[in-house]
Scaffold this motif. Structure first.
Motif, PDB file in Angstrom:
ATOM      1  N   LEU A  72       0.839  -1.195   0.000  1.00  0.00           N
ATOM      2  CA  LEU A  72       0.000   0.000   0.000  1.00  0.00           C
ATOM      3  C   LEU A  72       0.873   1.243   0.000  1.00  0.00           C
ATOM      4  O   LEU A  72       0.583   2.231  -0.658  1.00  0.00           O
ATOM      5  CB  LEU A  72      -0.888   0.022   1.243  1.00  0.00           C
ATOM      6  CG  LEU A  72      -2.118  -0.857   1.193  1.00  0.00           C
ATOM      7  CD1 LEU A  72      -2.883  -0.747   2.490  1.00  0.00           C
ATOM      8  CD2 LEU A  72      -3.004  -0.403   0.050  1.00  0.00           C
ATOM      9  N   ASP A  76       2.127   0.385  -6.391  1.00  0.00           N
ATOM     10  CA  ASP A  76       0.710   0.623  -6.646  1.00  0.00           C
ATOM     11  C   ASP A  76      -0.015  -0.649  -7.063  1.00  0.00           C
ATOM     12  O   ASP A  76      -1.003  -0.624  -7.768  1.00  0.00           O
ATOM     13  CB  ASP A  76       0.484   1.753  -7.657  1.00  0.00           C
ATOM     14  CG  ASP A  76       1.337   1.606  -8.882  1.00  0.00           C
ATOM     15  OD1 ASP A  76       1.518   2.578  -9.587  1.00  0.00           O
ATOM     16  OD2 ASP A  76       1.835   0.492  -9.114  1.00  0.00           O
ATOM     17  N   LEU A  77       0.497  -1.774  -6.602  1.00  0.00           N
ATOM     18  CA  LEU A  77      -0.146  -3.044  -6.886  1.00  0.00           C
ATOM     19  C   LEU A  77      -0.264  -3.770  -5.548  1.00  0.00           C
ATOM     20  O   LEU A  77       0.733  -4.004  -4.895  1.00  0.00           O
ATOM     21  CB  LEU A  77       0.748  -3.839  -7.839  1.00  0.00           C
ATOM     22  CG  LEU A  77       0.108  -4.811  -8.780  1.00  0.00           C
ATOM     23  CD1 LEU A  77      -0.837  -4.097  -9.705  1.00  0.00           C
ATOM     24  CD2 LEU A  77       1.182  -5.498  -9.578  1.00  0.00           C
ATOM     25  N   VAL A  78      -1.470  -4.084  -5.107  1.00  0.00           N
ATOM     26  CA  VAL A  78      -1.618  -4.715  -3.796  1.00  0.00           C
ATOM     27  C   VAL A  78      -1.920  -6.197  -3.964  1.00  0.00           C
ATOM     28  O   VAL A  78      -2.650  -6.583  -4.869  1.00  0.00           O
ATOM     29  CB  VAL A  78      -2.748  -4.058  -2.991  1.00  0.00           C
ATOM     30  CG1 VAL A  78      -2.778  -4.621  -1.580  1.00  0.00           C
ATOM     31  CG2 VAL A  78      -2.523  -2.570  -2.934  1.00  0.00           C
ATOM     32  N   GLY A  79      -1.353  -7.033  -3.099  1.00  0.00           N
ATOM     33  CA  GLY A  79      -1.686  -8.439  -3.112  1.00  0.00           C
ATOM     34  C   GLY A  79      -0.528  -9.334  -3.485  1.00  0.00           C
ATOM     35  O   GLY A  79      -0.532 -10.514  -3.176  1.00  0.00           O
ATOM     36  N   VAL A  80       0.484  -8.773  -4.160  1.00  0.00           N
ATOM     37  CA  VAL A  80       1.575  -9.597  -4.656  1.00  0.00           C
ATOM     38  C   VAL A  80       2.527  -9.974  -3.525  1.00  0.00           C
ATOM     39  O   VAL A  80       2.849 -11.149  -3.324  1.00  0.00           O
ATOM     40  CB  VAL A  80       2.335  -8.865  -5.781  1.00  0.00           C
ATOM     41  CG1 VAL A  80       3.351  -9.783  -6.385  1.00  0.00           C
ATOM     42  CG2 VAL A  80       1.372  -8.377  -6.826  1.00  0.00           C
ATOM     43  N   LEU A  82       1.782  -9.752  -0.424  1.00  0.00           N
ATOM     44  CA  LEU A  82       0.939 -10.494   0.506  1.00  0.00           C
ATOM     45  C   LEU A  82       0.972 -11.977   0.183  1.00  0.00           C
ATOM     46  O   LEU A  82       1.216 -12.826   1.046  1.00  0.00           O
ATOM     47  CB  LEU A  82      -0.475  -9.931   0.382  1.00  0.00           C
ATOM     48  CG  LEU A  82      -1.601 -10.321   1.310  1.00  0.00           C
ATOM     49  CD1 LEU A  82      -2.587  -9.172   1.355  1.00  0.00           C
ATOM     50  CD2 LEU A  82      -2.309 -11.540   0.812  1.00  0.00           C
ATOM     51  N   LEU A  83       0.793 -12.286  -1.084  1.00  0.00           N
ATOM     52  CA  LEU A  83       0.798 -13.684  -1.526  1.00  0.00           C
ATOM     53  C   LEU A  83       2.184 -14.302  -1.364  1.00  0.00           C
ATOM     54  O   LEU A  83       2.330 -15.395  -0.805  1.00  0.00           O
ATOM     55  CB  LEU A  83       0.363 -13.745  -2.993  1.00  0.00           C
ATOM     56  CG  LEU A  83       0.198 -15.129  -3.581  1.00  0.00           C
ATOM     57  CD1 LEU A  83      -1.031 -15.780  -3.006  1.00  0.00           C
ATOM     58  CD2 LEU A  83       0.098 -15.062  -5.086  1.00  0.00           C
ATOM     59  N   VAL A 128       1.456  -9.528 -14.957  1.00  0.00           N
ATOM     60  CA  VAL A 128       0.665  -8.307 -15.138  1.00  0.00           C
ATOM     61  C   VAL A 128       1.420  -7.266 -15.957  1.00  0.00           C
ATOM     62  O   VAL A 128       0.923  -6.168 -16.170  1.00  0.00           O
ATOM     63  CB  VAL A 128       0.261  -7.677 -13.782  1.00  0.00           C
ATOM     64  CG1 VAL A 128      -0.583  -8.626 -12.986  1.00  0.00           C
ATOM     65  CG2 VAL A 128       1.472  -7.239 -12.985  1.00  0.00           C
TER      66      VAL A 128
ATOM     67  N   VAL B  20      -6.859 -13.019  -2.804  1.00  0.00           N
ATOM     68  CA  VAL B  20      -5.635 -12.364  -3.283  1.00  0.00           C
ATOM     69  C   VAL B  20      -5.760 -11.963  -4.748  1.00  0.00           C
ATOM     70  O   VAL B  20      -5.421 -10.838  -5.133  1.00  0.00           O
ATOM     71  CB  VAL B  20      -4.424 -13.303  -3.073  1.00  0.00           C
ATOM     72  CG1 VAL B  20      -3.230 -12.816  -3.867  1.00  0.00           C
ATOM     73  CG2 VAL B  20      -4.077 -13.403  -1.609  1.00  0.00           C
ATOM     74  N   ILE B  23      -7.887  -8.949  -5.044  1.00  0.00           N
ATOM     75  CA  ILE B  23      -7.193  -7.725  -4.620  1.00  0.00           C
ATOM     76  C   ILE B  23      -6.240  -7.255  -5.714  1.00  0.00           C
ATOM     77  O   ILE B  23      -6.215  -6.078  -6.079  1.00  0.00           O
ATOM     78  CB  ILE B  23      -6.412  -7.963  -3.310  1.00  0.00           C
ATOM     79  CG1 ILE B  23      -7.365  -8.275  -2.164  1.00  0.00           C
ATOM     80  CG2 ILE B  23      -5.584  -6.745  -2.955  1.00  0.00           C
ATOM     81  CD1 ILE B  23      -6.655  -8.657  -0.902  1.00  0.00           C
ATOM     82  N   ILE B  24      -5.458  -8.206  -6.270  1.00  0.00           N
ATOM     83  CA  ILE B  24      -4.507  -7.825  -7.327  1.00  0.00           C
ATOM     84  C   ILE B  24      -5.261  -7.220  -8.509  1.00  0.00           C
ATOM     85  O   ILE B  24      -4.914  -6.152  -9.012  1.00  0.00           O
ATOM     86  CB  ILE B  24      -3.673  -9.031  -7.793  1.00  0.00           C
ATOM     87  CG1 ILE B  24      -2.805  -9.550  -6.652  1.00  0.00           C
ATOM     88  CG2 ILE B  24      -2.806  -8.660  -8.980  1.00  0.00           C
ATOM     89  CD1 ILE B  24      -2.008 -10.787  -6.987  1.00  0.00           C
ATOM     90  N   SER B  27      -6.501  -3.743  -7.720  1.00  0.00           N
ATOM     91  CA  SER B  27      -5.498  -2.679  -7.579  1.00  0.00           C
ATOM     92  C   SER B  27      -4.807  -2.369  -8.897  1.00  0.00           C
ATOM     93  O   SER B  27      -4.211  -1.321  -9.049  1.00  0.00           O
ATOM     94  CB  SER B  27      -4.465  -3.044  -6.512  1.00  0.00           C
ATOM     95  OG  SER B  27      -3.656  -4.091  -6.965  1.00  0.00           O
ATOM     96  N   ILE B  28      -4.882  -3.280  -9.879  1.00  0.00           N
ATOM     97  CA  ILE B  28      -4.325  -2.940 -11.189  1.00  0.00           C
ATOM     98  C   ILE B  28      -5.128  -1.809 -11.820  1.00  0.00           C
ATOM     99  O   ILE B  28      -4.588  -0.891 -12.422  1.00  0.00           O
ATOM    100  CB  ILE B  28      -4.336  -4.168 -12.126  1.00  0.00           C
ATOM    101  CG1 ILE B  28      -3.277  -5.166 -11.682  1.00  0.00           C
ATOM    102  CG2 ILE B  28      -4.074  -3.767 -13.559  1.00  0.00           C
ATOM    103  CD1 ILE B  28      -3.268  -6.423 -12.502  1.00  0.00           C
ATOM    104  N   GLU B  32      -5.414   3.523  -5.897  1.00  0.00           N
ATOM    105  CA  GLU B  32      -5.639   3.186  -4.488  1.00  0.00           C
ATOM    106  C   GLU B  32      -5.843   4.409  -3.609  1.00  0.00           C
ATOM    107  O   GLU B  32      -6.657   4.400  -2.702  1.00  0.00           O
ATOM    108  CB  GLU B  32      -4.424   2.467  -3.911  1.00  0.00           C
ATOM    109  CG  GLU B  32      -4.085   1.184  -4.567  1.00  0.00           C
ATOM    110  CD  GLU B  32      -2.642   0.841  -4.268  1.00  0.00           C
ATOM    111  OE1 GLU B  32      -2.072   1.434  -3.348  1.00  0.00           O
ATOM    112  OE2 GLU B  32      -2.106  -0.008  -4.975  1.00  0.00           O
ATOM    113  N   VAL B  38      -6.645   3.934   2.671  1.00  0.00           N
ATOM    114  CA  VAL B  38      -5.286   3.853   2.134  1.00  0.00           C
ATOM    115  C   VAL B  38      -4.547   5.161   2.374  1.00  0.00           C
ATOM    116  O   VAL B  38      -3.366   5.176   2.731  1.00  0.00           O
ATOM    117  CB  VAL B  38      -5.337   3.520   0.637  1.00  0.00           C
ATOM    118  CG1 VAL B  38      -3.948   3.511   0.054  1.00  0.00           C
ATOM    119  CG2 VAL B  38      -6.006   2.185   0.420  1.00  0.00           C
TER     120      VAL B  38
END
Lengths: 176, 289
Positions: A72, A76-80, A82-83, A128, B20, B23-24, B27-28, B32, B38
């Motif tokens: 965050l 600017d990409l969330v989740g990567v 995290l995974l 991506v 997940v 979320i990815i 956010s692409i 955010e 945020v």
């Protein structure tokens, strides 16, 4: 209440990671090598090894939450992250059932978890379209320097935190 | 009940994978930092970074100074020579500015596309994930920073704001530009040569400028500035100098490699450029909200 120290330390590491990047000398930033500080992952792994018991998940939960916060704040990409952190830490969690708690083991596990996390990051970012790199380039330019620099970080924090985490854990146990 | 445990683990695994991926995917697409939560997180971390960066900057500044002292003599010689030119140039600029103002007041035009208000800011952190070339600055929406504004240093353009929180904002550096972040640009002094800066070449460390017009006059050594036609940036922000020109892969248009004017690795103090004239992109965003 010692378990509250854990997120606090991680928050400090989160802030310091960005500062550390600025301390890298210019001669290195100009070269193509990439050093990513995975301090949150390294510290979560120490929590997992020295603080957690078999039935607790402080390491994984902290690692995943701060991985998401890292994204965050800094990307600017969330989740990567995290995974990647989640999977790497869960693998380590499975392995700790078999292995002992000592320096050699944590050294080995840090190396393993960073390699796993880095490959997940590389895979998803290429998917991506964030990066365009061949696997060879990735290993030479990013994976090796990053792993080495994070092992250096482990060498620095290990003496400070290995015993301390065990102590915190015992104190928490007594309160319960 | 081992089978029950395994089932539960499977369910947890699959739901977390679904979460997940969602979320990815989200956010692409989304910006955010338009989300209040945020903004709060990135401001809180920004607050701590603000505390840390002061002493750190001091230490880094000290080493830079030691480095500078070594080169002082050489620089002094060069600067003395340049000072002579500078004096006459400053005089000329003054004269031209005055004349420009007079002429503008004659035709009752108050706002030019090149006018802007700078918002001074300091870089408080650089993204540790170096695949994202982003820095954070200590000015946000409260100070008037909006997404899509241009960011420059004294020597030239360095990037644009991609997300603004209340107290801090995120800047995408030119090194991370791609087809999604294009800058409309022209050759300084020759409006016939118009095009887009649309990417960064890691191998040569240059920006890629695709010429839209077919003038055939694109040459090495020309200066590229922003044109102001993209809707957000003002006209005349220095981007860089053409270092080589080649045909694109289809042989239809020309592509110039541009050496960025600003040093993108060592950025401390920046200006966020808020252009004075109406900018349709910013206005639209406000309406959407």
């Amino acid at each position: 209440m010692r378990f509250l120290y854990l997120p606090l330390t991680l928050l400090i590491l989160l802030v310091l990671e960005s500062v550390a990047v600025r301390f890298i000398p210019k001669s290195i930033t100009i070269s193509d090598l990439i050093y990513i500080p995975h301090w949150i992952l390294v510290f979560s792994l120490l929590i997992l090894l020295f603080y957690d018991r078999n039935h607790t998940y402080h390491g994984i939960i902290n690692g995943v939450i701060f991985g998401a916060l890292f994204e965050l704040v800094y990307t600017d990409l969330v989740g990567v992250y995290l995974l990647a952190y989640g999977i790497a830490l869960y693998l380590v969690h499975l392995l700790t059932k078999v292995l002992q708690q000592n320096f050699a083991v944590s050294f080995l596990l840090v190396t393993l978890s960073i390699v796993v996390a880095e490959f997940i990051l590389y895979f998803i970012y290429s998917l991506v379209g964030q990066v365009d790199m061949t696997v060879n380039q990735f290993v030479q330019l990013r994976l090796i320097p990053t792993t080495l620099s994070n092992i250096l970080f482990l060498l620095i924090i290990y003496p400070f935190f290995a015993k301390r985490l065990t102590k915190w854990q015992e104190e928490d146990q007594q309160i319960k | 009940m081992p089978s029950f445990l395994r089932k539960r683990k499977l369910i947890v695994l699959f739901t977390s994978i679904i979460i997940v991926v969602t979320i990815i995917g989200y956010s692409i697409r989304a910006d955010e930092q338009s989300n209040i939560g945020v903004q709060f997180i990135s401001d809180t971390v920004g607050f701590f970074q603000n505390i840390v960066y002061q002493p750190v900057n001091y230490v880094i500044g000290f080493f830079d100074n030691v480095d500078d002292i070594r080169n002082v003599y050489k620089q002094n010689e060069v600067l003395k020579e340049e000072l002579q030119d500078y004096k006459s140039l400053a005089f000329q600029v003054n004269e031209l500015e005055k004349e420009n103002e007079e002429l503008r007041s004659l035709i009752e035009m108050d706002e030019a596309i090149s006018d802007y208000t700078p918002i001074k800011a300091t870089v408080i952190s650089r993204s540790p994930e170096q695949w994202f070339d982003q820095v954070k600055i200590n000015r946000g929406r409260m100070h008037g920073v909006e997404p899509n504004m241009a960011v420059t240093t004294a020597s030239g353009m360095v990037g644009k704001v991609i997300g603004a929180s209340q107290m801090t904002s995120t800047v995408q550096l030119l090194t991370g530009f791609d087809v999604d972040n294009r800058i409309s640009a022209v050759v300084d002094g020759d409006d016939d040569i118009f095009g887009l800066v649309e990417g960064y070449d890691d191998e040569t460390d240059t920006l890629l400028f695709r010429e839209m017009t077919d003038s055939g006059q694109l040459e090495v050594g020309q200066t590229i500035v922003s044109s102001g036609m993209g809707g957000v940036f003002p006209r005349g922000l220095l981007i860089g100098e053409v270092s080589s020109v080649e045909l694109d892969q289809y042989g239809l248009t020309k592509i110039a490699h541009i050496e960025p004017a600003a040093d993108l690795l060592d950025i401390n103090h920046v200006m966020v450029i808020d252009r004075d004239i109406y900018s349709p992109v910013l206005e639209n965003e406000e309406e959407e909200e």
